[in-house]
Design a protein around this motif. Sequence first.
Motif, PDB file in Angstrom:
ATOM      1  N   LEU A  69       0.852  -1.184   0.000  1.00  0.00           N
ATOM      2  CA  LEU A  69       0.000   0.000   0.000  1.00  0.00           C
ATOM      3  C   LEU A  69       0.887   1.234   0.000  1.00  0.00           C
ATOM      4  N   LEU A  70       0.566   2.189  -0.865  1.00  0.00           N
ATOM      5  CA  LEU A  70       1.285   3.467  -0.885  1.00  0.00           C
ATOM      6  C   LEU A  70       0.266   4.587  -0.980  1.00  0.00           C
ATOM      7  N   LEU A  71       0.181   5.362   0.082  1.00  0.00           N
ATOM      8  CA  LEU A  71      -0.703   6.527   0.111  1.00  0.00           C
ATOM      9  C   LEU A  71       0.130   7.732   0.529  1.00  0.00           C
ATOM     10  N   HIS A  72       0.051   8.801  -0.247  1.00  0.00           N
ATOM     11  CA  HIS A  72       0.795  10.005   0.136  1.00  0.00           C
ATOM     12  C   HIS A  72      -0.030  11.248  -0.150  1.00  0.00           C
ATOM     13  N   TRP A  73       0.315  12.332   0.528  1.00  0.00           N
ATOM     14  CA  TRP A  73      -0.402  13.589   0.367  1.00  0.00           C
ATOM     15  C   TRP A  73       0.551  14.754   0.602  1.00  0.00           C
ATOM     16  N   SER A  74       0.116  15.929   0.154  1.00  0.00           N
ATOM     17  CA  SER A  74       0.955  17.129   0.233  1.00  0.00           C
ATOM     18  C   SER A  74       0.350  18.154   1.179  1.00  0.00           C
ATOM     19  N   TYR A  75       1.207  19.046   1.666  1.00  0.00           N
ATOM     20  CA  TYR A  75       0.764  20.128   2.543  1.00  0.00           C
ATOM     21  C   TYR A  75       1.250  21.460   1.987  1.00  0.00           C
ATOM     22  N   GLN A  76       0.353  22.443   1.955  1.00  0.00           N
ATOM     23  CA  GLN A  76       0.676  23.762   1.410  1.00  0.00           C
ATOM     24  C   GLN A  76       1.198  24.664   2.532  1.00  0.00           C
ATOM     25  N   TYR A  77       2.511  24.895   2.515  1.00  0.00           N
ATOM     26  CA  TYR A  77       3.125  25.766   3.518  1.00  0.00           C
ATOM     27  C   TYR A  77       2.930  27.241   3.173  1.00  0.00           C
ATOM     28  N   GLY A  78       2.878  27.532   1.866  1.00  0.00           N
ATOM     29  CA  GLY A  78       2.715  28.906   1.408  1.00  0.00           C
ATOM     30  C   GLY A  78       2.007  28.932   0.066  1.00  0.00           C
ATOM     31  N   VAL A  79       1.899  30.137  -0.502  1.00  0.00           N
ATOM     32  CA  VAL A  79       1.174  30.291  -1.768  1.00  0.00           C
ATOM     33  C   VAL A  79       1.779  29.421  -2.853  1.00  0.00           C
ATOM     34  N   ASN A  80       3.086  29.444  -2.972  1.00  0.00           N
ATOM     35  CA  ASN A  80       3.769  28.647  -4.002  1.00  0.00           C
ATOM     36  C   ASN A  80       4.680  27.597  -3.377  1.00  0.00           C
ATOM     37  N   ASP A  81       4.306  27.115  -2.235  1.00  0.00           N
ATOM     38  CA  ASP A  81       5.149  26.164  -1.512  1.00  0.00           C
ATOM     39  C   ASP A  81       4.302  24.992  -1.022  1.00  0.00           C
ATOM     40  N   THR A  82       4.124  24.003  -1.890  1.00  0.00           N
ATOM     41  CA  THR A  82       3.391  22.783  -1.544  1.00  0.00           C
ATOM     42  C   THR A  82       4.358  21.612  -1.587  1.00  0.00           C
ATOM     43  N   ARG A  83       4.423  20.870  -0.500  1.00  0.00           N
ATOM     44  CA  ARG A  83       5.401  19.783  -0.407  1.00  0.00           C
ATOM     45  C   ARG A  83       4.698  18.474  -0.050  1.00  0.00           C
ATOM     46  N   ARG A  84       5.208  17.397  -0.639  1.00  0.00           N
ATOM     47  CA  ARG A  84       4.698  16.071  -0.307  1.00  0.00           C
ATOM     48  C   ARG A  84       5.288  15.646   1.025  1.00  0.00           C
ATOM     49  N   VAL A  85       4.446  15.417   1.997  1.00  0.00           N
ATOM     50  CA  VAL A  85       4.924  15.068   3.337  1.00  0.00           C
ATOM     51  C   VAL A  85       4.273  13.795   3.876  1.00  0.00           C
ATOM     52  N   GLY A  86       2.956  13.662   3.739  1.00  0.00           N
ATOM     53  CA  GLY A  86       2.265  12.491   4.273  1.00  0.00           C
ATOM     54  C   GLY A  86       2.615  11.234   3.505  1.00  0.00           C
ATOM     55  N   TYR A  87       2.723  10.132   4.230  1.00  0.00           N
ATOM     56  CA  TYR A  87       3.252   8.935   3.569  1.00  0.00           C
ATOM     57  C   TYR A  87       2.926   7.687   4.388  1.00  0.00           C
ATOM     58  N   ILE A  88       2.157   6.790   3.814  1.00  0.00           N
ATOM     59  CA  ILE A  88       1.952   5.455   4.392  1.00  0.00           C
ATOM     60  C   ILE A  88       2.462   4.450   3.375  1.00  0.00           C
TER      61      ILE A  88
END
Length: 305
Positions: A69-88
């Motif tokens: 299983l691979l599930l991942h998601w991103s978090y928007q730190y700023g207007v142009n700053d979205t990073r992939r952080v969540g990860y199972i």
Amino acid sequence: MKKLSPDEAFYENLTLGLGSVLNSVPRVSNIICEKREPCQKTQVMTWEQRHGVYLPEDMKKFYLSTDGLLLHWSYQYGVNDTRRVGYINIPHLVQITLLRENVESNVQHTANVASGVPIATCISDSSKRSSSDTSFSTNSSATIVSVSTSMSCTTVAANPSKDQWGHPLPIIGPKTKIFEFNTVNDVAKVCLIYDTTGSNTLKIYMLELNGQKWVFLADNFSEYLRMAIAHLGLPYWELCFSSCGLPSWTEQLFLLLAPHLLEEREERRARIVDPAPERPYNSLDANIFRFKFKATNNKNVNVKR
């Protein structure tokens, strides 16, 4: 509300609705769950014969439903700053590799256990071992693996004491088998520990590489998966239970998205859950696992906000 396809419904049930929960969290986006083909029964049998152990029933049903299983998601730190952080990440079956097979016999083993003196435990790098070294044999339980140049020696306490949460530490004996399941930020490894060869019962521990400390995580595979989901797939969530703690940037994410997971976390591992709590706890039902799903051309499930 959009009707889910059978494949989407399967993964939604498997993750206990985590995608829907994350969809409602501000600044979380790009929630993707990768579809995977199920393992064939012959693949499972081959893995079991190669390593001389059996997958527990819940874990076997999981891999006969989906090869990891691979599930991942991103978090928007700023207007142009979205990073992939969540990860199972639950690895492919073939990626579950033997970390340690047997401890070389030691005449002082009994005395060391009684006195609490650490013994040298040799951990082999399974990627450097040939398939013949790990092939299944009816006499494998009596086999003692000699120390080779591909092994690196570490020190693990033989005394079966308890970790900081009060859970018993694993007793590493001549028949114990340890498999690497995941790596956590290069500071720890999530391991599956079988007490004996031929067993179908395992426990999941985390090995802190700095100091070679064992920390209990889960009694079985279903519990570990449920814990990953309860922690929203936040990065390095396993380190909540370690002595080294979370990296500062990860702790900030916990404080932003799930601060309750950090509240009195030292007591949380030893807490006895009320059998009739005010808020019902989600549980993972092994019956949701199915043996095979129909493959589609679309390899990813992309949940859009």
